[in-house]
Design a protein around this motif. Structure first.
Motif, PDB file in Angstrom:
ATOM      1  N   VAL A  74       0.841  -1.201   0.000  1.00 27.62           N
ATOM      2  CA  VAL A  74       0.000   0.000   0.000  1.00 27.62           C
ATOM      3  C   VAL A  74       0.874   1.248   0.000  1.00 27.62           C
ATOM      4  O   VAL A  74       0.636   2.207  -0.754  1.00 27.62           O
ATOM      5  CB  VAL A  74      -0.938   0.005   1.223  1.00 27.62           C
ATOM      6  CG1 VAL A  74      -1.732   1.300   1.267  1.00 27.62           C
ATOM      7  CG2 VAL A  74      -1.882  -1.178   1.172  1.00 27.62           C
ATOM      8  N   SER A  86       1.099   3.647  -3.233  1.00 25.74           N
ATOM      9  CA  SER A  86       0.649   5.022  -3.025  1.00 25.74           C
ATOM     10  C   SER A  86       1.738   6.006  -3.415  1.00 25.74           C
ATOM     11  O   SER A  86       1.464   7.046  -4.049  1.00 25.74           O
ATOM     12  CB  SER A  86       0.260   5.235  -1.561  1.00 25.74           C
ATOM     13  OG  SER A  86      -0.828   4.410  -1.198  1.00 25.74           O
ATOM     14  N   LYS A 127       2.006   6.213  -7.088  1.00 29.13           N
ATOM     15  CA  LYS A 127       0.826   6.806  -7.706  1.00 29.13           C
ATOM     16  C   LYS A 127       0.753   8.320  -7.475  1.00 29.13           C
ATOM     17  O   LYS A 127       0.394   9.088  -8.383  1.00 29.13           O
ATOM     18  CB  LYS A 127      -0.436   6.144  -7.136  1.00 29.13           C
ATOM     19  CG  LYS A 127      -1.729   6.493  -7.866  1.00 29.13           C
ATOM     20  CD  LYS A 127      -2.885   5.728  -7.263  1.00 29.13           C
ATOM     21  CE  LYS A 127      -4.185   5.962  -8.012  1.00 29.13           C
ATOM     22  NZ  LYS A 127      -4.197   5.345  -9.344  1.00 29.13           N
ATOM     23  N   SER A 162      -8.217   6.830  -6.470  1.00 32.52           N
ATOM     24  CA  SER A 162      -7.151   6.851  -5.456  1.00 32.52           C
ATOM     25  C   SER A 162      -7.306   5.729  -4.432  1.00 32.52           C
ATOM     26  O   SER A 162      -6.324   5.119  -3.992  1.00 32.52           O
ATOM     27  CB  SER A 162      -7.138   8.207  -4.749  1.00 32.52           C
ATOM     28  OG  SER A 162      -6.925   9.251  -5.668  1.00 32.52           O
ATOM     29  N   TRP A 163      -8.547   5.446  -4.052  1.00 38.73           N
ATOM     30  CA  TRP A 163      -8.773   4.492  -2.967  1.00 38.73           C
ATOM     31  C   TRP A 163      -8.456   3.050  -3.366  1.00 38.73           C
ATOM     32  O   TRP A 163      -8.365   2.173  -2.500  1.00 38.73           O
ATOM     33  CB  TRP A 163     -10.220   4.576  -2.482  1.00 38.73           C
ATOM     34  CG  TRP A 163     -11.239   4.163  -3.518  1.00 38.73           C
ATOM     35  CD1 TRP A 163     -11.867   4.977  -4.408  1.00 38.73           C
ATOM     36  CD2 TRP A 163     -11.716   2.840  -3.777  1.00 38.73           C
ATOM     37  NE1 TRP A 163     -12.713   4.258  -5.213  1.00 38.73           N
ATOM     38  CE2 TRP A 163     -12.648   2.933  -4.838  1.00 38.73           C
ATOM     39  CE3 TRP A 163     -11.470   1.589  -3.208  1.00 38.73           C
ATOM     40  CZ2 TRP A 163     -13.309   1.824  -5.347  1.00 38.73           C
ATOM     41  CZ3 TRP A 163     -12.132   0.481  -3.715  1.00 38.73           C
ATOM     42  CH2 TRP A 163     -13.043   0.608  -4.765  1.00 38.73           C
ATOM     43  N   VAL A 223      -5.803   1.714  -4.125  1.00 44.70           N
ATOM     44  CA  VAL A 223      -4.557   1.191  -3.547  1.00 44.70           C
ATOM     45  C   VAL A 223      -4.837   0.377  -2.289  1.00 44.70           C
ATOM     46  O   VAL A 223      -4.030  -0.469  -1.891  1.00 44.70           O
ATOM     47  CB  VAL A 223      -3.571   2.339  -3.233  1.00 44.70           C
ATOM     48  CG1 VAL A 223      -3.152   3.065  -4.495  1.00 44.70           C
ATOM     49  CG2 VAL A 223      -4.159   3.306  -2.212  1.00 44.70           C
TER      50      VAL A 223
END
Length: 446
Positions: free
Chosen positions: A177, A181, A184, A312-313, A315
């Motif tokens: 994660v 993140s 990203k 976005s979520w 991940v």
């Protein structure tokens, strides 16, 4: 869940030796060879369905078109493979790698020798073999990753069991994660751009990725061997290597689980830990079913455009996928351990032991055979075969490998690649042929 107590030392530990040497066949733990053979078959199937068949090089529109035109059988097999195969068998293999390290530690301790020098030579040779495989054959090589990460296990060899489990959990469930993140969002933050700039950057990266996939697919489909090698290296350094970081962290976490299990001698003394294996099987099955359900549901909503895959979520879905992979891999392993305790099933499962003993040879052989079948300098079937056809071809080839492994090990001590690996590790050619069985005349003459 209560952890099993440490087992007493006796059972298949080798007697102390004056010098390091390869493990003799009489010293091998048959259960581990069976698990390794089982994992190798699943890894082969996963590699063919994702990579050699060309699926990994399809763009999203091509993937959607292929799914829309797929038969009902292929659609069902696609969901089945995603749920039951992808990621699960490499998890078992990684676990066994860590467990193998613990076995080497025990052998070194039995000799009163340090583990580091020999272990580092083994990893060095493995890395060289992996480089030949990676740059001369196929970009999906796992040997270089295993060898590189294997050195880090030396840092954990004196850590406590609780520390191993904590590190394993962090590496498997949290680090992907964090890394994903960072990959990203960090470029956008560093550039000072807002959400719009980030979206443009993501779009440009996707276009570059699609172009690289198309060029690679073209080279693999119709190129000569040397054109394939060049395209292989370009895609590896241009695209493939970018996504390795979260994978490597998760692999190391699986190594640590194997190291912990080896210390606990769960597989060396499996009959003493059957209650633990039964409990672990039940809990892992629950976790696998729940995480599989979440994954299937989210995947369906993404395909129906109900969820944006770039949101976005998403991940946060990483730990769910890791739970599914580790959970179902644990179901497979504990299920096989429990079946292995029954005499009838043990005889059946022992069919896989020789292919597990020759795992390196068979792994490299799977690549060579797959390149000949799917790539342009061979039969050129990449992108042209159904999922059902790919599964049938893969299972047929693996069955042949099982037969050949039995034939080979009836005559030789190691597989060809294992012989090279051991000879280079120990600095001298190892005896290859099996010792001749005593004749009846010699036996009566004693």
């Amino acid at each position: 869940m209560a952890f099993p107590p440490m087992s007493p030392p006796p059972s298949p530990l080798p007697a102390a030796q004056d010098e390091a040497r390869p493990v003799d066949s009489s010293e091998r733990l048959a259960l581990l060879d069976v698990l390794r053979g089982f994992a190798l078959g699943g890894v082969f199937l996963s590699n063919v369905l994702m990579w050699f068949s060309g699926r990994a090089y399809m763009t999203r529109p091509q993937m959607e078109a292929a799914m829309a035109s797929a038969s009902g059988l292929d659609t069902a097999l696609m969901y089945t493979n995603g749920t039951l195969i992808f990621g699960k068998f490499i998890t078992i293999f990684s676990f066994l790698f860590g467990l193998g390290f613990s076995v080497q530690m025990m052998r070194a301790e039995a000799r009163g020798a340090a583990i580091a020098p020999l272990y580092m030579r083994r990893l060095g040779v493995m890395f060289l073999i992996g480089c030949v495989h990676l740059f001369g054959l196929w970009l999906g090589d796992i040997l270089t990753s295993y060898a590189t990460l294997g050195f880090t296990l030396l840092l954990f060899r004196k850590r406590g069991d609780k520390t191993l489990l904590i590190w394993a959990a962090v590496l498997i469930f949290i680090s992907p994660v964090v890394v994903n993140s960072a990959m990203k969002f960090l470029p956008t933050l560093l550039s000072g751009g807002g959400a719009e700039a980030g979206a443009e950057a993501a779009k440009a990266a996707m276009e570059r990725s699609n172009q690289a996939r198309a060029e690679t697919m073209q080279a693999f489909s119709s190129g000569s061997y040397f054109e394939v090698v060049r395209a292989n290296a370009r895609y590896y350094f241009g695209q493939f290597i970018q996504g390795l970081a979260p994978v490597l962290f998760a692999l190391l976490g699986r190594f640590l689980l194997g190291l912990w299990a080896g210390r606990r001698r769960l597989f060396h003394d499996a009959p003493q830990h059957l209650a633990f294996f039964r409990k672990l099987f039940r809990w892992s099955l629950v976790i696998a079913v729940i995480s599989s359900g979440v994954g299937i549901g989210v995947g369906y909503m993404m395909r129906q455009k109900m969820i944006d895959p770039q949101a976005s979520w998403t991940v946060l879905l990483g730990p769910v996928r890791q739970l599914n992979e580790v959970g179902l891999a644990t179901v497979y392993v504990t299920g096989l351990v429990l079946l292995f305790q029954r005499e009838t099933w043990q005889r059946r499962l022992m069919v896989l032991a020789p292919v597990g003993r020759m795992a390196l040879t068979n792994y490299l052989g799977q690549t060579v055979i797959s390149l000949f079948i799917y790539y342009g300098f061979g039969l050129g079937l990449i992108g042209k075969t159904s999922i059902a056809t790919n599964i049938g071809l893969t299972l047929g080839i693996f069955a042949l490998q099982v037969v050949l492994s039995h034939w080979w090990l009836a005559r030789f001590r190691f597989g060809p690649a294992e012989w090279v690996w051991r000879s280079l590790t120990y600095g001298k050619a190892q005896p290859m042929r099996q010792p001749a069985a005593p004749t009846a005349a010699a036996a009566t003459a004693v």
